[in-house]
Design a protein around this motif. Structure first.
Motif, mmCIF file in Angstrom:
data_model
loop_
_atom_site.group_PDB
_atom_site.id
_atom_site.type_symbol
_atom_site.label_atom_id
_atom_site.label_comp_id
_atom_site.label_asym_id
_atom_site.label_seq_id
_atom_site.Cartn_x
_atom_site.Cartn_y
_atom_site.Cartn_z
ATOM 1 N N THR A 159 50.037 42.226 38.123
ATOM 2 C CA THR A 159 48.628 42.361 38.533
ATOM 3 C C THR A 159 47.981 41.006 38.808
ATOM 4 O OG1 THR A 159 48.401 44.455 37.337
ATOM 5 C CG2 THR A 159 46.380 43.267 37.869
ATOM 6 N N PRO A 160 48.145 39.981 37.948
ATOM 7 C CA PRO A 160 47.581 38.661 38.303
ATOM 8 C C PRO A 160 48.140 38.091 39.600
ATOM 9 C CG PRO A 160 48.090 38.741 35.966
ATOM 10 C CD PRO A 160 48.663 39.982 36.569
ATOM 11 N N ILE A 161 49.442 38.284 39.839
ATOM 12 C CA ILE A 161 50.022 37.790 41.091
ATOM 13 C C ILE A 161 49.425 38.535 42.279
ATOM 14 C CG2 ILE A 161 52.145 37.715 42.450
ATOM 15 C CD1 ILE A 161 53.631 37.121 39.838
ATOM 16 N N GLU A 165 39.235 44.319 37.048
ATOM 17 C CA GLU A 165 39.196 45.446 36.107
ATOM 18 C C GLU A 165 40.305 45.308 35.069
ATOM 19 O OE1 GLU A 165 39.507 48.815 38.635
ATOM 20 O OE2 GLU A 165 37.390 48.826 39.197
ATOM 21 N N TYR A 166 41.472 44.871 35.508
ATOM 22 C CA TYR A 166 42.604 44.662 34.598
ATOM 23 C C TYR A 166 42.270 43.587 33.564
ATOM 24 C CZ TYR A 166 47.357 43.381 33.134
ATOM 25 O OH TYR A 166 48.483 43.093 32.409
ATOM 26 N N ALA A 167 41.458 42.585 33.985
ATOM 27 C CA ALA A 167 41.071 41.498 33.086
ATOM 28 C C ALA A 167 39.865 41.846 32.233
ATOM 29 C CB ALA A 167 40.778 40.241 33.903
ATOM 30 N N GLY A 168 39.336 43.057 32.375
ATOM 31 C CA GLY A 168 38.202 43.486 31.576
ATOM 32 C C GLY A 168 36.854 43.297 32.234
ATOM 33 N N LEU A 169 36.834 42.856 33.512
ATOM 34 C CA LEU A 169 35.584 42.659 34.254
ATOM 35 C C LEU A 169 35.442 43.788 35.270
ATOM 36 C CD1 LEU A 169 35.954 38.814 34.830
ATOM 37 C CD2 LEU A 169 34.611 39.960 33.055
ATOM 38 N N ALA A 170 35.023 44.942 34.760
ATOM 39 C CA ALA A 170 35.039 46.154 35.590
ATOM 40 C C ALA A 170 33.708 46.442 36.259
ATOM 41 C CB ALA A 170 35.444 47.355 34.732
ATOM 42 N N VAL A 171 32.698 45.600 36.079
ATOM 43 C CA VAL A 171 31.358 45.938 36.547
ATOM 44 C C VAL A 171 31.307 46.063 38.074
ATOM 45 C CG1 VAL A 171 30.657 43.497 36.538
ATOM 46 C CG2 VAL A 171 28.923 45.298 36.463
ATOM 47 N N ILE A 172 31.983 45.157 38.795
ATOM 48 C CA ILE A 172 31.936 45.212 40.259
ATOM 49 C C ILE A 172 32.595 46.489 40.760
ATOM 50 C CG2 ILE A 172 32.706 44.089 42.387
ATOM 51 C CD1 ILE A 172 32.515 41.421 40.918
ATOM 52 N N GLY A 173 33.750 46.811 40.199
ATOM 53 C CA GLY A 173 34.435 48.033 40.601
ATOM 54 C C GLY A 173 33.613 49.275 40.306
ATOM 55 N N HIS A 174 32.938 49.305 39.162
ATOM 56 C CA HIS A 174 32.117 50.455 38.805
ATOM 57 C C HIS A 174 30.924 50.607 39.744
ATOM 58 C CE1 HIS A 174 33.705 50.523 34.380
ATOM 59 N NE2 HIS A 174 34.523 51.082 35.237
ATOM 60 N N ILE A 223 39.337 43.150 43.066
ATOM 61 C CA ILE A 223 38.491 43.986 42.211
ATOM 62 C C ILE A 223 39.346 44.710 41.168
ATOM 63 C CG2 ILE A 223 37.049 46.071 42.189
ATOM 64 C CD1 ILE A 223 35.963 45.109 44.925
ATOM 65 N N HIS A 224 40.504 45.212 41.589
ATOM 66 C CA HIS A 224 41.410 45.855 40.629
ATOM 67 C C HIS A 224 41.898 44.856 39.586
ATOM 68 C CE1 HIS A 224 44.495 48.489 39.018
ATOM 69 N NE2 HIS A 224 45.389 47.537 39.219
ATOM 70 N N GLY A 225 42.180 43.619 40.029
ATOM 71 C CA GLY A 225 42.601 42.586 39.082
ATOM 72 C C GLY A 225 41.516 42.243 38.089
ATOM 73 N N GLY A 253 45.632 38.750 46.760
ATOM 74 C CA GLY A 253 44.409 39.324 47.308
ATOM 75 C C GLY A 253 43.376 38.258 47.614
ATOM 76 N N ALA A 254 43.260 37.263 46.731
ATOM 77 C CA ALA A 254 42.329 36.163 46.972
ATOM 78 C C ALA A 254 42.736 35.368 48.210
ATOM 79 C CB ALA A 254 42.284 35.242 45.750
ATOM 80 N N TYR A 255 44.047 35.201 48.392
ATOM 81 C CA TYR A 255 44.522 34.514 49.603
ATOM 82 C C TYR A 255 44.141 35.302 50.854
ATOM 83 C CZ TYR A 255 47.662 32.943 53.267
ATOM 84 O OH TYR A 255 48.170 32.516 54.467
#
Length: 323
Positions: A94-96, A251-260, A247-249, A101-103
């Motif tokens: 997921t981090p990779i 959420e995986y890192a615990g920062l789900a606010v944007i996805g929600h 955005i999925h990454g 995705g950032a690229y």
């Protein structure tokens, strides 16, 4: 006789198992292929630029060389790396993906930035002289394969994440089929697109029917517009897929606010149009993912061009001097 019947029964059972396995592999490969649609669109949209400026008889050989390089990228380098990650470090996938995705966001935003604010690029190819077509072809093919490696890495990682957990051989076969199939679709489409104007010119000059000649002239006229449309579609797909992956990454890192927030806004839009709720919700989510991807990419442009790229060039120069 009973031994022969037992043997035939065993062979039939083995055949059933093999058929089921092949069906499972094909299903997993198809599922993986659909997950990477956005990156594939971008790959198909980006590649035709590498044959611009060459004689018509060199276009297909160049595409063939790039396609072969793409297959090597996917099957020889990236497939084993993806399987090793899946086996020994699955938490890194997921981090990779998020980095990839950032690229994609950076690349897409840079295209938008160049379109809105055209400016000279300081990092152009040093040798862009068509006086040496062979050397230019080598440079273009090498550059295309490098770009393909980055896109292929994203494709193979997304495909791996989409394949259901199964045995090592099953995952390897599904990933190989998905990678080879995607390469065939992308570069087959690119070859058709690149030669479409030649096909149109042939029809315009040699077709017997007036309607066919008119169709050929229409192809010649339409191709520049099609290339422009492909570039736009590819950029949009880049931002959409890149934004969605990041955005999925998060959420995986615990920062789900944007996805929600994106999910809630898309759901509200879907409820507003009950007759096409699913399509509207998907479209709104894709647009919002793309807007997020564009915003992230615009932030990354100065970070990459003024920080990461110079640092990377410095490291390469340091290693070159030591070598």
């Amino acid at each position: 006789m009973s031994g022969l019947l037992a043997l035939l029964d065993d062979v039939a059972a083995i055949a059933k198992v093999a058929a089921t396995s092949l069906d499972d592999i094909a299903g997993a490969a198809a599922k993986a292929g659909t997950k990477v649609a956005g990156v594939v669109i971008d790959d198909a949209a980006v590649t035709p630029k590498y044959v611009q400026g060459f004689q018509a008889n060199r276009e297909l050989p160049i595409i063939g060389r790039i396609a072969l390089g793409s297959l090597k990228n996917k099957l020889i380098i990236l497939l084993p790396a993806a399987l090793l990650l899946s086996a020994f470090l699955p938490q890194a996938i997921t981090p990779i993906l998020a980095l990839g995705g950032a690229y994609l966001c950076f690349e897409g935003a840079e295209k938008v930035f160049h379109a809105l604010l055209p400016h000279a690029d300081h990092e152009v190819e040093a040798d862009f002289d068509v006086k040496d077509p062979a050397h230019l072809e080598e440079e273009k093919v090498a550059g295309a394969i490098k770009t393909d490696f980055i896109l292929s890495a994203e494709i193979m990682t997304i495909a791996l994440s989409a394949i259901p957990e199964s045995g090592f051989l099953m995952e390897a076969a599904a990933l190989a089929i998905a990678g080879a199939g995607i390469t065939l679709v992308v570069y087959g489409s690119v070859a058709l697109i690149v030669k479409m104007d030649d096909i149109g010119l042939f029809l315009a000059r040699n077709a017997r029917l007036g309607a066919t000649r008119a169709f050929g002239r229409g192809l010649v006229v339409a191709m520049p517009r099609l290339m422009t449309a492909l570039s736009t579609i590819g950029t949009a797909a880049m931002l959409w897929v890149g934004g969605s992956i990041v955005i999925h990454g998060l959420e995986y890192a615990g920062l789900a606010v944007i996805g929600h927030v994106i999910h809630d806004w898309a759901a509200l839009a879907g409820h507003a149009v009950p007759a096409a709720a699913g399509a509207v919700e998907w479209l709104v989510k894709a647009v919002l993912d793309g807007i997020f991807g564009l915003a992230l990419g615009l932030v990354l442009i100065p970070a990459v061009t003024r920080g990461i790229a110079p640092a990377w060039s410095g490291l390469r120069g340091l290693f070159a001097r030591r070598a």
